[in-house]
Write an enzyme that holds these catalytic residues in place. Structure first.
Site, PDB file in Angstrom:
ATOM      1  CG  HIS A  24      -1.923  -1.016   1.354  1.00  0.00           C
ATOM      2  ND1 HIS A  24      -2.040  -1.837   2.456  1.00  0.00           N
ATOM      3  CD2 HIS A  24      -2.914  -1.391   0.506  1.00  0.00           C
ATOM      4  CE1 HIS A  24      -3.059  -2.669   2.279  1.00  0.00           C
ATOM      5  NE2 HIS A  24      -3.599  -2.421   1.100  1.00  0.00           N
ATOM      6  CE  LYS A  48     -13.815  -6.169   3.073  1.00  0.00           C
ATOM      7  NZ  LYS A  48     -12.618  -5.672   2.406  1.00  0.00           N
ATOM      8  NE  ARG A  97      -2.608  -7.466  -4.410  1.00  0.00           N
ATOM      9  CZ  ARG A  97      -3.327  -7.900  -3.392  1.00  0.00           C
ATOM     10  NH1 ARG A  97      -2.742  -8.173  -2.260  1.00  0.00           N
ATOM     11  NH2 ARG A  97      -4.623  -8.073  -3.498  1.00  0.00           N
ATOM     12  CB  SER A 135      -4.109  -6.533   4.775  1.00  0.00           C
ATOM     13  OG  SER A 135      -3.822  -5.258   4.270  1.00  0.00           O
TER      14      SER A 135
HETATM   15  O1  PNS Z   1      -8.679  -2.846   0.159  1.00  0.00           O
HETATM   16  P1  PNS Z   1      -9.942  -3.447  -0.361  1.00  0.00           P
HETATM   17  O2  PNS Z   1     -10.651  -4.171   0.739  1.00  0.00           O
HETATM   18  O3  PNS Z   1      -9.696  -4.302  -1.566  1.00  0.00           O
HETATM   19  O4  PNS Z   1     -10.864  -2.213  -0.832  1.00  0.00           O
HETATM   20  C1  PNS Z   1     -12.121  -2.450  -1.418  1.00  0.00           C
HETATM   21  C2  PNS Z   1     -12.917  -1.128  -1.553  1.00  0.00           C
HETATM   22  C3  PNS Z   1     -12.952  -0.367  -0.252  1.00  0.00           C
HETATM   23  C4  PNS Z   1     -12.289  -0.270  -2.615  1.00  0.00           C
HETATM   24  C5  PNS Z   1     -14.352  -1.529  -2.022  1.00  0.00           C
HETATM   25  O5  PNS Z   1     -14.850  -2.521  -1.185  1.00  0.00           O
HETATM   26  C6  PNS Z   1     -15.317  -0.343  -1.994  1.00  0.00           C
HETATM   27  O6  PNS Z   1     -15.201   0.562  -2.786  1.00  0.00           O
HETATM   28  N1  PNS Z   1     -16.299  -0.386  -1.064  1.00  0.00           N
HETATM   29  C7  PNS Z   1     -17.278   0.672  -0.892  1.00  0.00           C
HETATM   30  C8  PNS Z   1     -18.641   0.242  -1.437  1.00  0.00           C
HETATM   31  C9  PNS Z   1     -18.663   0.401  -2.937  1.00  0.00           C
HETATM   32  O7  PNS Z   1     -18.592   1.496  -3.445  1.00  0.00           O
HETATM   33  N2  PNS Z   1     -18.705  -0.754  -3.665  1.00  0.00           N
HETATM   34  C10 PNS Z   1     -18.549  -0.749  -5.107  1.00  0.00           C
HETATM   35  C11 PNS Z   1     -19.800  -0.623  -5.877  1.00  0.00           C
HETATM   36  S1  PNS Z   1     -20.740  -2.100  -5.768  1.00  0.00           S
END
Ligand code: PNS
Length: 166
Positions: A24, A48, A97, A135
């Site tokens: 990150h 989560k 990645r 993570s």
């Molecule tokens: O680090 P991560 O867990 O891969 O991040 C995922 C994240 C936070 C980018 C994703 O889960 C997200 O954008 N969540 C907010 C809800 C949302 O907007 N979902 C996408 C449209 S369905």
């Protein structure tokens, strides 16, 4: 003025950051050079199951980004694309990645663009040395007493080791 030399670029780099890893941090450093303002934004999602609370995750991010003048650590709840609009962002940053990331990331980017086409998703490819890092893997290695020296910023190593002892 950003590297493109045009209008202000404001970006949101969202994620769970549970906890932030060197992978990150690599994306954060590189994104911060491209844009005028970078919000590193922690998803606050009660469904989560996270090791660190939102406040703890934000504090870890603040510790490692305090020397970057154009970075602000925030949190958000709800849809990312709505949050990006509230922050006046024109970019969402995501790190890529391996190929395994692609399907989810592509779906996320297309969904977000279908909701708001004014906000672009910019993918930054992971540095080779962090291709394997996540993570979840770091937490597992920490939990079983493995060496996480090269995986997380040095400021948070002991905090993570203490946390997994709980
Ligand atoms: O680090 P991560 O867990 O891969 O991040 C995922 C994240 C936070 C980018 C994703 O889960 C997200 O954008 N969540 C907010 C809800 C949302 O907007 N979902 C996408 C449209 S369905």
């Amino acid at each position: 003025m950003n590297v493109v030399g045009g209008n202000s670029l404001i970006a949101v780099y969202p994620g769970s950051f549970d906890p932030v890893t060197n992978g990150h941090l690599d994306i954060i450093e590189r994104a911060s050079k491209l844009v005028d303002k970078l919000y590193v934004s922690v998803l606050s999602n009660k469904s989560k199951n996270c090791l660190f609370s939102v406040e703890e995750r934000m504090n870890l991010l603040k510790m490692i980004t305090c020397d970057f003048p154009n970075i602000e650590v925030t949190s958000f709840y709800g849809l990312l694309i709505d949050y990006a609009k509230i922050m006046n962002a024109n970019l969402i940053i995501r790190g890529l990645r391996a190929v395994t990331d692609f399907e989810f990331e592509f779906q996320l980017a297309l969904t977000n663009r279908s909701i708001n086409p004014d906000i672009e998703t910019l993918f930054i490819s992971s540095s080779t040395k962090y291709l394997f890092l996540s993570s979840s893997i770091v937490k597992e290695i920490a939990y079983f007493g493995g060496n996480i020296d090269d995986m997380v910023p040095h400021q948070i190593k002991d905090i993570l080791l203490d946390k997994v002892k709980d």
